[in-house]
Design an enzyme around this catalytic site. Structure first.
Site, PDB file in Angstrom:
ATOM      1  CG  HIS A   1      -2.364  -0.346   1.443  1.00 52.82           C
ATOM      2  ND1 HIS A   1      -3.178   0.622   0.223  1.00 52.82           N
ATOM      3  CD2 HIS A   1      -3.089  -1.906   1.078  1.00 52.82           C
ATOM      4  CE1 HIS A   1      -4.146  -0.235   0.094  1.00 52.82           C
ATOM      5  NE2 HIS A   1      -3.851  -2.264   0.442  1.00 52.82           N
TER       6      HIS A   1
ATOM      7  CG  ASP B   1       6.383  17.095  20.935  1.00 53.56           C
ATOM      8  OD1 ASP B   1       5.734  17.125  21.404  1.00 53.56           O
ATOM      9  OD2 ASP B   1       6.666  15.203  20.393  1.00 53.56           O
TER      10      ASP B   1
ATOM     11  CG  LEU C   1       6.796   0.005  -1.480  1.00 51.37           C
ATOM     12  CD1 LEU C   1       6.989  -1.044  -2.650  1.00 51.37           C
ATOM     13  CD2 LEU C   1       7.780   0.967  -2.233  1.00 51.37           C
TER      14      LEU C   1
END
Lengths: 230, 469
Positions: free
Chosen positions: B263, B404, B265
């Site tokens: 998927h 973060d 690719l």
């Protein structure tokens, strides 16, 4: 100018297709998720929908089923190459045809044109011939594209109607798959193409079985299909 | 019935037979050696006249010593037991006599019965002796039965073979013994069969299960069928089930990965095909197409690189051995590398560390894991924000946190972000989708734990890596 709606979450890909299709003289709108896509498809603004089966918020088949409740809008679906199950479920849920992704834009345009051409032909034939086909319990009215079965309304997608019409016109004879494909999908059959068989199995389910347990539509192996006469 | 069944069966059967023979022989030997002491089983012998008469003449004409010798001889010749009782009711050989027998003998004597076999004699020295003979009760019974069906006794010439009253029946195979052996053989066959079946049945189950699994049916489970056993064989069944479910998970995981990869690719390939179509349709857009193709091929190449990394993480054991890693140095290098990317978004990386230590591990894997987590943080951080990287050593653990100030992750997705190709809803697909999956596997290779939580105020994600030292 035909209006096309693309429902796909790949921003870059859809903008590429939009670019290409606009140059091919289509009007193109894009919806990036299922909810807004379904809303747009139901707005009656479009002539055709290209629907990706993998969307972030809804699966393609869910959109198809909801769309088919109120609309016969032609649907061309994007399926994953090699994912036969996806394709069959899509066609069974009421998609008119499919394109395997990745595909070339040329292939996509050819499929779009095939569906649109067929719809136009139907419109022309419906206005010129006020034909009603009557085969046993089946009544097909080509003018308003309505079908009744044992005096009950038969809910068919546009592709299914076309297929049944092609069989009914030659009831009692074998109609080969290539003719069926050209009549119903507006294109030639390609290798490994199971679309006709999937549509046919969906029609069979809607018609039910004869008293002896056989289907009203018979498969003639290697040749095509045949609608039982009378 | 397989060969194992017959092996078990024969082994059990032979064992049963051997045990039966040993026990049987043992019982008979013991019986023979003790049958004189079992007085309660003895009765007066009224046919022992031929032993009593000589004994009486010896007593009347000779001395007690001769009589003792004679009595001993009779005793050892397995004839009836002859007792010579003096006036004090003591046997002259000092043997125990059951009082009931003695009383019975005296009563019979007074009544004048059996004058041949119960006798009162007086020795030349004027001692009164009371003589009588005793025989085992079962022996008299056998003599009777042998008399009724003498043909049933094999080999032996009969009950009074040379010696009257001799136990000749024990040498042959009388009818009841024959019956006993037949029943014994049938019963031992039966029980050996049951026992062999009991052992081979679960083995047969196991074999069928192995066949099913090698034929590809990974849903095979067997512990349910042998649950009632609760022995080593049922434990084997449970181990088998564990093995199969682990295999199943592994294979399902691989299949899912393959599915996801195809998927992943597909998207860049679809864009490349579309771009080529546009270049053909609109030649003036060639330059734009080239740069797009370059981007997409780079994406595919990155994806394949990450995939190779992922499979390398899985196969580390074959590739290298653990080495001592200077953790502070490793962290300094990683921070230096990632700072370049952070600077592009004007992000500050705030790195604090405590003590200096080293840890045994695979340096390259650890570097990738930590780097991927920090890169992920940079990707989701808003510009001009700060990322806090902290390393703390607790006892036998080192805990690394990366916090973060990005949007964080929806609670239900917190564990999913370590799955290959998982993407949150608001994420573009610029990333390979494998970074955190690689981090997870690399940390697991070090027996560590990686987990993600949202910051308390909902602003930002914290990824924590816990590694044992």
């Amino acid at each position: 100018m035909e209006k096309i709606l693309i429902i796909d979450d790949d921003v870059e890909l859809t903008s590429l297709f939009q670019d290409y299709l606009v140059k091919e003289h289509f009007f193109v709108d894009i919806a990036y998720d299922g909810t807004s896509g379904l809303k747009a498809a139901l707005s009656n603004k479009y002539d055709l929908v290209i629907l990706d089966m993998m969307l972030p918020d809804m699966v393609g088949t869910e959109i198809l089923v909801k769309l088919r409740l109120n609309s016969t809008l032609p649907v061309l679906m994007f399926t994953a190459k090699g994912d036969d199950l996806d394709r069959i479920i899509g066609l069974e849920s009421g998609a008119d045809d499919y394109v395997a992704k990745p595909c070339t834009p040329r292939e996509l345009v050819a499929r779009i044109r095939a569906i649109l051409r067929r719809i136009n032909q139907q419109a022309v034939s419906a206005s010129t011939t006020q034909q009603t086909l009557n085969i046993g319990p089946l009544v097909l009215s080509s003018s308003n594209r309505k079908a009744t079965w044992f005096e009950q309304d038969l809910k068919l997608t546009s592709t299914e109607f076309n297929l049944l019409e092609a069989l009914a016109q030659q009831a009692g004879q074998v109609v080969n798959k290539n003719d069926l494909s050209e009549h119903a999908l507006g294109r030639k059959l390609v290798r490994y193409d199971r679309s006709i068989d999937v549509h046919m199995s969906s029609i069979r389910q809607k018609l039910g079985q004869q008293k002896d347990g056989h289907s009203y539509i018979q498969t003639v192996r290697g040749k095509g299909y045949q609608l039982i006469k009378g | 019935m397989g060969r194992l069944f017959w092996k078990f069966f024969l082994a059990f059967w032979l064992t049963l037979i051997v045990v039966a023979i040993i026990v049987g022989t043992g019982v008979r030997l013991r019986h023979n050696s003790t049958h004189h002491n079992h007085i309660e089983d003895y009765r007066l012998d009224h046919r022992a006249g031929i032993f009593i008469t000589p004994a009486a003449s010896i007593a009347e004409q000779s001395d007690i010593a001769t009589l003792k010798r004679y009595l001993n001889d009779i005793d050892q010749s397995r004839g009836p037991t002859l007792y010579a009782v003096d006036a004090k009711d003591q046997d002259i050989l000092g043997r125990d006599i059951e009082p009931a027998i003695l009383i019975e003998a005296k009563k019979q004597f007074e009544l004048g019965h059996h004058q041949n076999t119960i006798r009162q004699v007086t020795t030349p020295l004027n001692q009164n002796l009371f003589l009588f003979a005793v025989v085992p009760e079962h022996f008299t019974a056998r003599c009777k039965s042998n008399k009724q069906i003498p043909k049933a006794s094999h080999g032996s010439a009969g009950p009074f073979n040379g010696k009257p009253g001799g136990p000749g029946g024990l040498i042959g195979l009388p009818a009841d013994l024959f019956l006993l052996i037949t029943v014994g053989i049938i019963a031992s066959l039966f029980f050996s069969g049951i026992l062999a079946w009991y052992f081979t049945k679960p083995i047969r189950h196991l074999r069928n299960a192995f066949t099913a699994v090698s034929a590809g049916n990974l849903d095979t489970r067997i512990s349910a069928t042998m649950y009632h056993r609760k022995d080593e064989l049922s434990e084997l069944g449970i181990n088998f089930d564990d093995m199969v479910s682990k295999l199943q998970n592994l294979i399902t995981g691989q299949q899912q990965l393959l599915h996801d990869v195809s998927h992943e690719l597909r998207s860049p390939l679809a864009r490349m095909q579309a771009a080529i179509g546009i270049a053909q349709q609109q030649p003036e857009k060639r330059q734009e197409t080239f740069s797009r193709l370059e981007r997409e091929t780079q994406r595919i190449s990155d994806l394949i690189g990450e995939l190779l990394m992922l499979s390398q993480v899985e196969n580390t054991d074959n590739l290298q051995t653990k080495q001592a890693i200077d953790f502070a140095e490793l962290m300094a290098e990683i921070i230096e590398d990632t700072r370049y990317e952070a600077d592009e978004k004007n992000i500050t990386i705030n790195y604090t560390t405590g003590s200096d230590f080293s840890l045994m591990g695979y340096e390259e894997l650890l570097r990738r894991a930590i780097e991927n987590v920090i890169r992920n943080a940079i990707k989701f951080s808003p510009p001009a924000s700060t990322i806090f990287v902290t390393v703390k050593q607790f006892d036998q653990h080192v805990i690394l946190t990366v916090a973060d100030q990005g949007p964080g992750v929806a609670g239900e997705d917190l564990s999913n972000i370590f799955q290959p190709f998982f993407r949150t809803k608001n994420q573009d697909d610029e990333s390979s989708g494998l970074g955190l999956a690689i981090a997870l596997r690399a940390v697991e290779k070090h027996n560590g734990v990686i987990a993600a939580t949202n910051q308390d105020d909902g602003k930002g994600l914290i990824v924590m890596i816990n590694l044992p030292l």
